[in-house]
Design a protein around this motif. Sequence first.
Motif, mmCIF file in Angstrom:
data_model
loop_
_atom_site.group_PDB
_atom_site.id
_atom_site.type_symbol
_atom_site.label_atom_id
_atom_site.label_comp_id
_atom_site.label_asym_id
_atom_site.label_seq_id
_atom_site.Cartn_x
_atom_site.Cartn_y
_atom_site.Cartn_z
ATOM 1 N N HIS A 139 15.569 2.060 -3.867
ATOM 2 C CA HIS A 139 14.369 2.795 -4.428
ATOM 3 C C HIS A 139 15.806 3.741 -5.416
ATOM 4 O O HIS A 139 15.000 4.432 -6.522
ATOM 5 C CB HIS A 139 13.696 3.518 -3.661
ATOM 6 C CG HIS A 139 14.837 4.126 -2.626
ATOM 7 N ND1 HIS A 139 16.096 3.807 -2.596
ATOM 8 C CD2 HIS A 139 14.685 5.515 -2.201
ATOM 9 C CE1 HIS A 139 16.535 4.789 -1.604
ATOM 10 N NE2 HIS A 139 16.107 5.599 -0.781
ATOM 11 N N SER A 174 6.633 -3.059 -19.127
ATOM 12 C CA SER A 174 4.788 -3.546 -18.268
ATOM 13 C C SER A 174 4.054 -4.095 -19.356
ATOM 14 O O SER A 174 2.944 -4.333 -19.786
ATOM 15 C CB SER A 174 3.466 -1.811 -17.770
ATOM 16 O OG SER A 174 2.941 -1.759 -17.630
ATOM 17 N N SER A 176 8.553 4.665 -3.436
ATOM 18 C CA SER A 176 8.506 3.303 -4.742
ATOM 19 C C SER A 176 7.621 3.431 -5.355
ATOM 20 O O SER A 176 7.257 2.589 -6.214
ATOM 21 C CB SER A 176 9.342 2.269 -4.970
ATOM 22 O OG SER A 176 10.544 2.896 -4.649
ATOM 23 N N ARG A 177 6.286 3.527 -4.725
ATOM 24 C CA ARG A 177 4.839 2.962 -4.911
ATOM 25 C C ARG A 177 4.913 3.822 -6.147
ATOM 26 O O ARG A 177 4.100 3.520 -7.159
ATOM 27 C CB ARG A 177 3.997 3.083 -4.116
ATOM 28 C CG ARG A 177 3.845 1.897 -2.589
ATOM 29 C CD ARG A 177 3.273 2.134 -1.697
ATOM 30 N NE ARG A 177 2.921 3.300 -0.818
ATOM 31 C CZ ARG A 177 2.782 4.328 0.188
ATOM 32 N NH1 ARG A 177 2.088 3.068 0.403
ATOM 33 N NH2 ARG A 177 3.076 5.134 0.397
ATOM 34 N N HIS A 214 6.624 4.304 -8.762
ATOM 35 C CA HIS A 214 6.818 3.722 -9.825
ATOM 36 C C HIS A 214 5.530 2.547 -10.036
ATOM 37 O O HIS A 214 5.368 2.486 -12.018
ATOM 38 C CB HIS A 214 7.753 3.061 -9.696
ATOM 39 C CG HIS A 214 9.444 3.923 -9.717
ATOM 40 N ND1 HIS A 214 10.178 4.370 -10.769
ATOM 41 C CD2 HIS A 214 10.399 4.179 -9.158
ATOM 42 C CE1 HIS A 214 10.124 4.964 -10.773
ATOM 43 N NE2 HIS A 214 10.691 5.374 -9.844
ATOM 44 N N ALA A 215 4.727 2.337 -9.510
ATOM 45 C CA ALA A 215 4.598 0.563 -10.045
ATOM 46 C C ALA A 215 2.999 1.968 -10.367
ATOM 47 O O ALA A 215 2.415 1.319 -11.358
ATOM 48 C CB ALA A 215 3.574 0.267 -8.198
ATOM 49 N N MET A 222 2.053 -4.353 -6.978
ATOM 50 C CA MET A 222 3.353 -4.185 -6.353
ATOM 51 C C MET A 222 2.731 -4.474 -4.964
ATOM 52 O O MET A 222 1.061 -4.648 -4.784
ATOM 53 C CB MET A 222 3.204 -2.675 -6.312
ATOM 54 C CG MET A 222 4.095 -2.480 -4.911
ATOM 55 S SD MET A 222 4.972 -0.980 -4.715
ATOM 56 C CE MET A 222 7.137 -0.943 -5.599
ATOM 57 N N GLU A 260 3.149 -6.065 -0.756
ATOM 58 C CA GLU A 260 4.273 -5.248 0.091
ATOM 59 C C GLU A 260 4.126 -5.967 1.455
ATOM 60 O O GLU A 260 3.675 -6.340 2.077
ATOM 61 C CB GLU A 260 3.557 -4.172 0.896
ATOM 62 C CG GLU A 260 3.766 -2.790 -0.512
ATOM 63 C CD GLU A 260 4.030 -1.184 0.101
ATOM 64 O OE1 GLU A 260 4.924 -0.968 0.864
ATOM 65 O OE2 GLU A 260 3.418 -0.398 -0.293
ATOM 66 N N LEU A 297 6.090 -5.866 -9.042
ATOM 67 C CA LEU A 297 7.700 -5.569 -8.405
ATOM 68 C C LEU A 297 6.536 -5.904 -6.517
ATOM 69 O O LEU A 297 5.769 -5.180 -6.738
ATOM 70 C CB LEU A 297 6.872 -3.488 -7.891
ATOM 71 C CG LEU A 297 7.504 -2.889 -9.594
ATOM 72 C CD1 LEU A 297 6.583 -1.231 -9.255
ATOM 73 C CD2 LEU A 297 8.980 -3.081 -8.987
ATOM 74 N N MET A 298 8.024 -5.730 -5.783
ATOM 75 C CA MET A 298 7.989 -6.221 -4.878
ATOM 76 C C MET A 298 8.092 -5.367 -4.023
ATOM 77 O O MET A 298 9.983 -4.581 -4.441
ATOM 78 C CB MET A 298 7.672 -7.808 -4.265
ATOM 79 C CG MET A 298 7.652 -7.746 -2.871
ATOM 80 S SD MET A 298 7.175 -9.626 -2.902
ATOM 81 C CE MET A 298 9.434 -10.044 -2.811
ATOM 82 N N LYS A 299 7.590 -4.410 -2.981
ATOM 83 C CA LYS A 299 8.766 -3.187 -2.433
ATOM 84 C C LYS A 299 8.822 -3.848 -1.098
ATOM 85 O O LYS A 299 7.881 -3.925 -0.379
ATOM 86 C CB LYS A 299 7.113 -1.959 -2.012
ATOM 87 C CG LYS A 299 8.583 -0.711 -1.560
ATOM 88 C CD LYS A 299 7.409 0.419 -1.346
ATOM 89 C CE LYS A 299 7.091 0.450 0.476
ATOM 90 N NZ LYS A 299 7.454 1.498 0.974
ATOM 91 N N ASN A 342 -0.776 -1.847 -5.194
ATOM 92 C CA ASN A 342 -1.438 -1.826 -6.666
ATOM 93 C C ASN A 342 -1.387 -2.558 -7.330
ATOM 94 O O ASN A 342 -0.903 -3.777 -7.115
ATOM 95 C CB ASN A 342 -0.053 -0.718 -7.406
ATOM 96 C CG ASN A 342 -0.575 -0.387 -8.559
ATOM 97 O OD1 ASN A 342 -1.033 0.788 -8.516
ATOM 98 N ND2 ASN A 342 -0.268 -0.225 -9.137
#
Lengths: 578, 192
Positions: A75, A89, A116-117, A119-120, A127, A129, A155-157, A257
């Motif tokens: 993170h 982006s 970190s969500r 950031h998305a 994002m 998950e 993004l993958m969290k 997201n």
Amino acid sequence: MKELMLGNKAIARGLYEAGVCFVSSYPGTPSTEITEEAVKYDEIYCEWAPNEKVAMESAFGASLAGRRSFCAQKHVGLNVAADPLFTMSYTGVNAGMVIVVADDAGMHSSQNEQDSRHHAIAAKVPMLEPSDSSEALAFTKMAYDLSEQFDTPVLMKMCTRVAHSQSVVETGERVEHQKPYEKNIPKYVMMPGNAKKRHPIVEERTRKLREYAETASFNRVEMGGTELGIITASTSYQYVKEVFGDSASVLKLGMTNPLPEKLIKDFAAKVKKLVVVEELDDIIEQQVRAMGLEVSGRDVLPGIDEFSQNMVAKAFGKETQEGTKLSDAIPPRPPVMCAGCPHRGMFYSLKKRNCTVLGDIGCYTLGAVPPLGAIEMTLCMGASISATHGFNKMLGKESEGKTVAVIGDSTFMHSGMTGLANVAYNQSNSTIIILDNSITGMTGHQQNPTTGFNIKGDPAGKIDLEALCRAMGFRRVRVVDPYDLKACDAAIAEELAAEEASVIISRRPCALLKKVKHKAPLAVDKEKCIGCKSCMRVGCPAISMKDGKAVVDTTQCVGCGICSQLCPKQAFFSTEKG
Amino acid sequence: METKNIIIVGVGGQGSLLASKILGDLLLRQGYDVKVSEVHGMSQRGGSVITYVRFGDRVYSPVVDEGEADYIVSFEILETARWLSYLKPDGQIVTNTQQIDPMPVITGAATYPEDLVSKIKAAGVKIDAMDCLSLAREAGSPKAVNIVLLGRLSHYFSISEEAWQEALAANVPPKFLELNKKAFALGKDFQG
């Protein structure tokens, strides 16, 4: 074939199957194993980059070249790479690009517990998950299609419990995906005139992604009892299912997201009470509330620490089993520097001189715990040097003679060099100690630009720390062996006294490295030992006191000899035969 | 089948990751759904570590919570005591009796509690305790404590010896297989 696989390894498998060609990362718990597993596939070029920003930009370049690319970080690493992320982006991608960010709720191995969500949402990128290894593999592959379909990095969290848990996966075959590079200045050159035209495209993409999320297979409704409806994601889903089984209905979000508004409203309409179960910040809950729905979540579950099934059960008023406890006080067992750790000697010398030590991120952060208690500040990667500069600028001579920055070799390469450039440029009389243990230690021994080897262990470029510091203008650069306490004492005293900035390189490889040859363990001559506990001041886990005498645990001792340099009676002797 | 829970506890660096790997592989081969959750990173530096192994028809959570463990497999007796509350009322402990002083004990800030095995017994808990370090040394390496413990644990499972051996062979380097087989047998056949 079905097999048990670590979440991080499942992502690496997903990269392989998705036809990914390029991986660049900086190690960080709990994300490190993804890249370590990816390098095992010959089809994927993998590297350790000096930091996350460089890794992400390199992966962007690979995507631009038309090859599916990837980078992973923890993170706080995504903060470092936030700069390229926010503008990627706008540019979008050529071949698909996926970025894993691994959060650490519970702070098993981190300096903060950020979510970190954010950031998305802020970067306006989708994002995903996953909630177990099987989804980690499947989502990784689907993320590349999503990236190419919507022209966006994805993004993958991950979180510690998904990254570091093994569950059953089914593997598939690799499919190649390559695109040609095409020059496209309006898309890829982000100067104001072009970026102004890209921003509406980003907003339109988010609108389309929102529509897509309504029916995307990442999100699914599992109807059960309708008294309670729970919206959840990631590992929280597993705790919810563990507690409620089919007695409650669940909306499991695999894509967090953007959120699917209609799907959420339809789900809410089918249940009497709506609750969001999410670790850390109430990001889903707030958005659901903004949709005009009555929802609960943060009022019953905390935004601090990781969840578990008992925590979720208690939040919903369910009983949990209590276990047996002894009446004895159980002493805590915090992590410690290993026996033979080369950092120990330098910290002992710093503590003895009562230095103010501004620290950094790595194993050596453990120099802050008793009995050494030598570090007084740890913030983020690289901050030791920059903060020492600011500290000295304000306190002048009062601090220059007793303040040092300590930073590891890998952290120095990551973001210590720029701080050092500031010391050189703006001329503070700072003393910097680079703790060079010739490896990235804390995350489990990854190579870095100072080690001379690449991720595969093959010979690679090697940055010469002494030459680098001299090239920046430092005249006082010296190397000491931290196993030699007298040399440490002398180096610290002389460099702190000097009227100019200096760099001490404390050099000895990590004692856990396989290539490091250890001396025979030491033992204590009970006749000579007077039980003064001088040897205990360095906090070596291999030394303890039994019946008033020091005892060495020979399974741990590597014969570094620091303790024997402290013994006033020469009670330590080598167990080496002959 | 109701989900069964095992926790493996010890001091970072003692080899719990290999033990959980072998267990997970064994249980998967038996046809169970399995989840294993591990700790990497800073806690591995000599800190207290816990690994969770869960198996059954369908396993959701990767972690085991207080009062849920059917088995505690422990590398160190203070750690057994630390995680005792994770055991179910009728759960079984398999533990090494080795003592490793944590830093607060080394510095004199705390004391290591005495007679932990008898205290745990006195609390009515089923505990199978043995000096696994000596047995591991007898097998050829002090690092084989993890396999001695697995050998002992095998007593409490209705899983064939062949299946255990198969999982062992699949997860340890060939050159250490004989040593580990010996460690497994010593743990299994120990007469306490």
